[in-house]
Design a protein around this motif. Structure first.
Motif, PDB file in Angstrom:
ATOM      1  N   THR A   9      46.779  34.219  39.448  1.00 13.34           N
ATOM      2  CA  THR A   9      46.477  35.227  40.464  1.00 13.34           C
ATOM      3  C   THR A   9      47.255  36.512  40.191  1.00 13.34           C
ATOM      4  OG1 THR A   9      46.278  33.371  41.994  1.00 13.34           O
ATOM      5  CG2 THR A   9      46.319  35.582  42.947  1.00 13.34           C
ATOM      6  N   VAL A  10      48.572  36.332  39.929  1.00 10.23           N
ATOM      7  CA  VAL A  10      49.416  37.514  39.697  1.00 10.23           C
ATOM      8  C   VAL A  10      49.014  38.191  38.383  1.00 10.23           C
ATOM      9  CG1 VAL A  10      51.786  38.328  39.378  1.00 10.23           C
ATOM     10  CG2 VAL A  10      51.295  36.518  41.042  1.00 10.23           C
ATOM     11  N   GLN A  11      48.734  37.376  37.357  1.00  8.93           N
ATOM     12  CA  GLN A  11      48.341  37.944  36.059  1.00  8.93           C
ATOM     13  C   GLN A  11      47.067  38.783  36.184  1.00  8.93           C
ATOM     14  OE1 GLN A  11      48.123  34.404  33.579  1.00  8.93           O
ATOM     15  NE2 GLN A  11      49.554  35.348  32.111  1.00  8.93           N
ATOM     16  N   LYS A  12      46.038  38.149  36.711  1.00 10.69           N
ATOM     17  CA  LYS A  12      44.718  38.784  36.690  1.00 10.69           C
ATOM     18  C   LYS A  12      44.552  39.823  37.782  1.00 10.69           C
ATOM     19  CE  LYS A  12      42.783  36.422  33.354  1.00 10.69           C
ATOM     20  NZ  LYS A  12      43.412  35.125  33.261  1.00 10.69           N
ATOM     21  N   ARG A  13      44.910  39.446  39.036  1.00 11.47           N
ATOM     22  CA  ARG A  13      44.552  40.293  40.171  1.00 11.47           C
ATOM     23  C   ARG A  13      45.574  41.394  40.420  1.00 11.47           C
ATOM     24  NH1 ARG A  13      40.280  37.936  42.821  1.00 11.47           N
ATOM     25  NH2 ARG A  13      40.045  35.703  42.464  1.00 11.47           N
ATOM     26  N   ILE A  14      46.862  41.125  40.131  1.00 11.25           N
ATOM     27  CA  ILE A  14      47.879  42.119  40.491  1.00 11.25           C
ATOM     28  C   ILE A  14      48.346  42.918  39.288  1.00 11.25           C
ATOM     29  CG2 ILE A  14      50.226  42.409  41.417  1.00 11.25           C
ATOM     30  CD1 ILE A  14      49.554  40.072  43.320  1.00 11.25           C
ATOM     31  N   LEU A  15      48.663  42.211  38.164  1.00 17.58           N
ATOM     32  CA  LEU A  15      49.234  42.919  37.023  1.00 17.58           C
ATOM     33  C   LEU A  15      48.210  43.249  35.942  1.00 17.58           C
ATOM     34  CD1 LEU A  15      52.562  40.901  36.588  1.00 17.58           C
ATOM     35  CD2 LEU A  15      52.349  43.268  37.366  1.00 17.58           C
ATOM     36  N   ASN A  35      43.370  23.417  41.000  1.00 13.95           N
ATOM     37  CA  ASN A  35      42.098  24.133  41.138  1.00 13.95           C
ATOM     38  C   ASN A  35      42.324  25.590  41.539  1.00 13.95           C
ATOM     39  OD1 ASN A  35      39.231  24.330  41.205  1.00 13.95           O
ATOM     40  ND2 ASN A  35      39.343  24.256  43.447  1.00 13.95           N
ATOM     41  N   GLU A  36      43.255  25.807  42.434  1.00 17.55           N
ATOM     42  CA  GLU A  36      43.553  27.171  42.891  1.00 17.55           C
ATOM     43  C   GLU A  36      44.131  28.006  41.755  1.00 17.55           C
ATOM     44  OE1 GLU A  36      44.354  26.680  47.685  1.00 17.55           O
ATOM     45  OE2 GLU A  36      45.805  25.864  46.258  1.00 17.55           O
ATOM     46  N   ASN A  45      47.231  45.739  47.713  1.00 19.44           N
ATOM     47  CA  ASN A  45      45.870  45.754  48.229  1.00 19.44           C
ATOM     48  C   ASN A  45      45.092  44.467  48.046  1.00 19.44           C
ATOM     49  OD1 ASN A  45      45.420  47.986  49.711  1.00 19.44           O
ATOM     50  ND2 ASN A  45      45.109  49.312  47.907  1.00 19.44           N
ATOM     51  N   ILE A  46      45.734  43.438  47.491  1.00 23.14           N
ATOM     52  CA  ILE A  46      45.051  42.154  47.374  1.00 23.14           C
ATOM     53  C   ILE A  46      45.440  41.304  48.576  1.00 23.14           C
ATOM     54  CG2 ILE A  46      44.619  40.158  45.876  1.00 23.14           C
ATOM     55  CD1 ILE A  46      44.088  42.769  44.407  1.00 23.14           C
ATOM     56  N   PRO A  47      44.539  40.880  49.391  1.00 20.09           N
ATOM     57  CA  PRO A  47      44.899  39.996  50.507  1.00 20.09           C
ATOM     58  C   PRO A  47      45.117  38.567  49.998  1.00 20.09           C
ATOM     59  CG  PRO A  47      42.557  40.484  50.561  1.00 20.09           C
ATOM     60  CD  PRO A  47      43.086  41.180  49.360  1.00 20.09           C
ATOM     61  N   LEU A  48      46.259  37.993  50.350  1.00 19.32           N
ATOM     62  CA  LEU A  48      46.574  36.630  49.920  1.00 19.32           C
ATOM     63  C   LEU A  48      46.720  35.755  51.159  1.00 19.32           C
ATOM     64  CD1 LEU A  48      49.365  37.547  47.320  1.00 19.32           C
ATOM     65  CD2 LEU A  48      47.012  36.859  46.787  1.00 19.32           C
ATOM     66  N   ALA A  84      42.981  31.752  42.722  1.00 21.74           N
ATOM     67  CA  ALA A  84      42.801  31.793  44.173  1.00 21.74           C
ATOM     68  C   ALA A  84      43.769  32.763  44.822  1.00 21.74           C
ATOM     69  CB  ALA A  84      42.998  30.389  44.742  1.00 21.74           C
ATOM     70  N   LYS A  85      43.304  33.446  45.868  1.00 25.76           N
ATOM     71  CA  LYS A  85      44.144  34.428  46.551  1.00 25.76           C
ATOM     72  C   LYS A  85      44.959  33.721  47.639  1.00 25.76           C
ATOM     73  CE  LYS A  85      40.456  37.194  46.847  1.00 25.76           C
ATOM     74  NZ  LYS A  85      39.664  38.381  47.260  1.00 25.76           N
ATOM     75  N   VAL A  86      45.903  32.876  47.177  1.00 21.91           N
ATOM     76  CA  VAL A  86      46.768  32.143  48.099  1.00 21.91           C
ATOM     77  C   VAL A  86      48.225  32.403  47.717  1.00 21.91           C
ATOM     78  CG1 VAL A  86      45.117  30.278  48.566  1.00 21.91           C
ATOM     79  CG2 VAL A  86      46.688  30.094  46.612  1.00 21.91           C
ATOM     80  N   CYS A  87      49.102  32.197  48.690  1.00 18.25           N
ATOM     81  CA  CYS A  87      50.532  32.368  48.371  1.00 18.25           C
ATOM     82  C   CYS A  87      51.396  31.582  49.340  1.00 18.25           C
ATOM     83  CB  CYS A  87      50.913  33.845  48.409  1.00 18.25           C
ATOM     84  SG  CYS A  87      50.946  34.515  50.069  1.00 18.25           S
ATOM     85  N   LEU A  88      52.688  31.411  48.943  1.00 12.96           N
ATOM     86  CA  LEU A  88      53.720  30.872  49.832  1.00 12.96           C
ATOM     87  C   LEU A  88      54.730  31.996  50.030  1.00 12.96           C
ATOM     88  CD1 LEU A  88      52.896  28.360  47.698  1.00 12.96           C
ATOM     89  CD2 LEU A  88      54.345  27.142  49.358  1.00 12.96           C
TER      90      LEU A  88
END
Ligand SMILES: Nc1ncnc2c1ncn2[C@@H]1O[C@H](COP(=O)(O)OP(=O)(O)OP(=O)(O)O)[C@@H](O)[C@H]1O
Ligand SMILES: [Mg+2]
Lengths: 405, 248
Positions: A211-217, A146-147, A180-183, A152-156
């Motif tokens: 997340t990386v595709q859309k929000r960061i790159l 789902n994330e 600038n994206i809070p994860l 979803a703005k989550v990370c390990l």
């Protein structure tokens, strides 16, 4: 001929010249010890490279854009945009030799937590990536399907990132800013250490690929594919199947070149092992030269002692020693010298090797082969370099030898 | 009559030094019987050592025949000659020729090392017996450099005895020793000869030759005179009369 007597005679002769015998052996001792040490270092570095590579996963397979360089212009692989998410689905469907497959997108940048920041790389992947790359989840959890769907703005985060941004505090539940994206940190990776090329495998952030595709790159393609074969023995089958699947997806015509490359980790292991093999051979050759010098030392001493002991030889001949007895005596002397020297050298070499591994923490491996080889080479040196002087001693005429001044 | 130990006929030995040929022996005939104590005499360069070396199978004659204990030497190979030296001959050299840094006992054992029939226990026993025969039991474990010249020569004699040879060959064996010590060595050899050992002794000293049973005189590669010693000296008696002060 009586070998036991010849042995006793030779031993007595060596005992009569203890110091000279020791000096003669010194060359062999140093030569053998350095061969043992050098081979241990070479083998050790090979083993540690192999071990570290194995920790990265031996059934790991990468696919990335770009073609084999076969003349002509090679496309810059980082600019290529020919890998799509649909390639992943196709691989999952087409390739029985592949157990897991994950897309990979990467971005480098500063990870920021309050006033702390740390340059690192964020990897966008799916949650099969952990098993593919042999990462474990130390604390927390991995991201859910789902994330992934909801970017979803989550990370390990890896241990190195934790250390530099959070110190001793528990990072789970905190957030880290990347471009600038809070994860939100939902998990911490288990520690992995350096890989075979000295890269820190704990210096990374892992997030859903979406997340990386859309929000960061802000891209829709993927940069590479990481997959694992069912087992190491299936590596080649897996490579073939991925290649076929990708050619299909990319609609590459029969006979045309691939627009991607597929590599397995085990190929890289082999490359690195062969590099350290070359190193081992080089180190071995250098110390082999010192062994040769040691052998020439023995020959020199035996040669001198034949001249010096001509009257002794004459006496031995006059009391009934035959040419062959004399030959055997001198040959045994030189073999004893090199074998004793060899044994001492081997012990010394092993000692030095142990010291290196315990004091300097060098990776060293002493193989039985190298010890046996060193020993055989010593005996061979004894025979080879002892033969000529011994031959000379044996061919002396009794009366000429007795008269010698 | 006792049996013949050494028999040489028309023995010649030439040395070639560059262009020059030295005729060291020019046709020597000699017979030595068991139990004899023969002095080989003559001036320097007359061929005494050359003769002894050939008798000792250390050197080969240019021509002529040589029978040792009934065996013709001319036909033997190098190894056979070595085996013969080992079993039938004992040498005593002017300069003792002992192995340095090796005990008297081990020096005496040396010839037996080259006889594979003799085990180490027998080797040791025989060496000890030989040293006892020359009166050096108490010096068995001494190194040559811890022994006097006379004692070293006695070790060398023990070494020549240890294989129980048919003949002992000595070349100027007293040449390096003073009068008293020479007489002591002669007493030892006379004793051995008394017990039946055949000895050939090269010397150029007339008073030493007086201890032997027969004198053979060389000159220029020929034997010019052979005679039995008439009033033979007894070394033990002479030693008794030898004034001690002479040595001081
Ligand atoms: N190896 C040799 N090469 C050349 N000539 C030799 C050799 N040995 C001996 N001669 C010569 O042979 C001759 C006899 O020598 P030999 O040693 O037998 O004399 P010798 O009677 O023992 O003398 P001395 O009493 O001085 O010892 C001498 O002229 C000597 O120069
Ligand atoms: Mg002489």
């Amino acid at each position: 001929m009586n070998y036991i007597n010849s042995m006793k005679i030779a031993l007595n002769a060596l005992k009569r010249n203890k110091f000279r015998s020791f000096l003669t052996m010194l060359g062999i001792i140093i030569g053998v010890a350095s061969v043992i040490v050098m081979l241990a270092i070479g083998q050790g570095s090979k083993k540690s490279i192999q071990d570290q590579m194995a920790s990265m996963g031996t059934n790991l397979i990468f696919a990335m854009p770009g073609s084999e360089q076969k003349g002509g212009v090679r496309m810059g692989s980082s600019d290529a945009q020919n890998m799509k998410l649909s390639d992943i689905d196709a691989i999952e469907k087409d390739c029985p030799a592949i157990s897991d497959v994950s897309p990979e997108v990467r971005a480098s940048g500063q990870a920021v937590n309050g006033n702390q920041n740390w340059p690192t790389t964020i990897y966008g992947v799916n949650n099969k990536y952990f098993s593919i790359r042999k990462y474990t989840i130390g604390t927390g959890r991995s991201f859910s399907e789902n994330e992934i769907q909801t970017y979803a703005k989550v990370c390990l985060v890896g241990q190195t990132v934790v250390e530099n941004l959070f110190g001793k505090n528990d990072p789970i539940g905190q957030s880290v800013r990347f471009k600038n994206i809070p994860l939100l940190i939902i998990g911490v990776l288990g520690e992995k250490g350096e890989n075979g090329m000295g890269q820190d495998q704990d210096d990374l952030v892992i997030a859903p690929y979406t997340t990386v595709q859309k929000r960061i790159l802000a891209i829709t393609h993927i940069q590479s594919i990481a997959a694992s074969a069912v087992s190491e023995s299936q590596n080649n089958a897996a490579i073939t199947q991925i290649t076929r699947s990708l050619r299909n997806s990319h609609k590459i015509k029969e006979g045309a070149e691939d627009d991607f490359r597929v590599r397995s980790q085990s190929e890289m292991v082999q490359t690195f092992s062969s590099i350290s093999d070359i190193m081992t051979v080089l180190l071995g050759a250098i110390s082999g030269i010192s062994l040769l010098v040691g052998g020439i030392g023995i020959m020199n001493i035996m040669y001198v002692s034949v001249t010096e002991r001509t009257r002794e030889i004459g006496l031995r001949l006059s009391v009934g020693g035959r040419g062959n007895d004399i030959l055997l005596q001198f040959l045994i002397e030189s073999i004893l010298l090199s074998v004793f020297g060899g044994v001492i050298g081997i012990s010394l070499g092993i000692l030095a090797t142990q010291l290196m591994s315990s004091v300097m923490n060098w990776p060293v491996v002493i193989t039985t082969i190298s010890v046996v080889m060193a020993f055989l080479v010593c005996s061979a040196i004894g025979i080879f370099f002892g033969w000529y002087p011994a031959r000379k001693a044996a061919s002396l005429n009794p009366i000429d030898a007795l008269r010698y001044e | 009559m006792s049996k013949t130990i050494i028999q040489v006929n028309q023995l010649r030995k030439d040395f070639y030094v560059g262009e020059i040929t030295v005729h060291a022996l020019r046709g020597v005939n000699l017979e030595i019987r068991e139990g004899e104590f023969v002095a080989i005499m003559g001036t320097s360069g007359s061929g005494k050592s050359t003769m002894l070396n050939i008798l000792g199978c250390l050197d080969k004659p240019t021509s002529g025949s040589y029978f040792l204990d009934g065996i013709s030497m001319g036909e033997l190979s190098k190894n056979e000659l070595a085996a013969l030296r080992n079993i039938k001959l004992g040498f005593v050299f002017q300069s003792y020729n002992l192995l340095s840094r090796t005990t008297a006992l081990e020096n005496v054992e040396l010839p037996l090392f080259y006889n594979s029939k003799i085990k180490s226990k027998e080797r040791r026993e025989r060496a000890e017996a030989a040293l006892e025969a020359v009166g050096l039991t108490d010096r068995m474990h001494h190194m040559p450099n811890q022994l006097s010249g006379g004692q070293q020569q006695r070790v060398a004699i023990a070494r020549s005895l240890v294989n129980d040879p048919v003949v002992i060959l000595a070349d100027e064996a007293t040449g390096n020793l003073d009068t008293r010590t020479s007489f002591e060595i002669m007493a030892l050899l006379q004793d051995l000869n008394q017990k039946g050992k055949t000895i050939v002794f090269v010397t150029h000293e007339a008073d030493i030759a007086k201890f032997m049973t027969r004198q053979v005189v060389f000159r220029d590669g020929h034997i010019i005179r052979e005679e039995l010693v008439t009033n033979r000296n007894n070394a033990v008696e002479l030693l008794k009369n030898l004034p001690l002060e002479e040595l001081v």
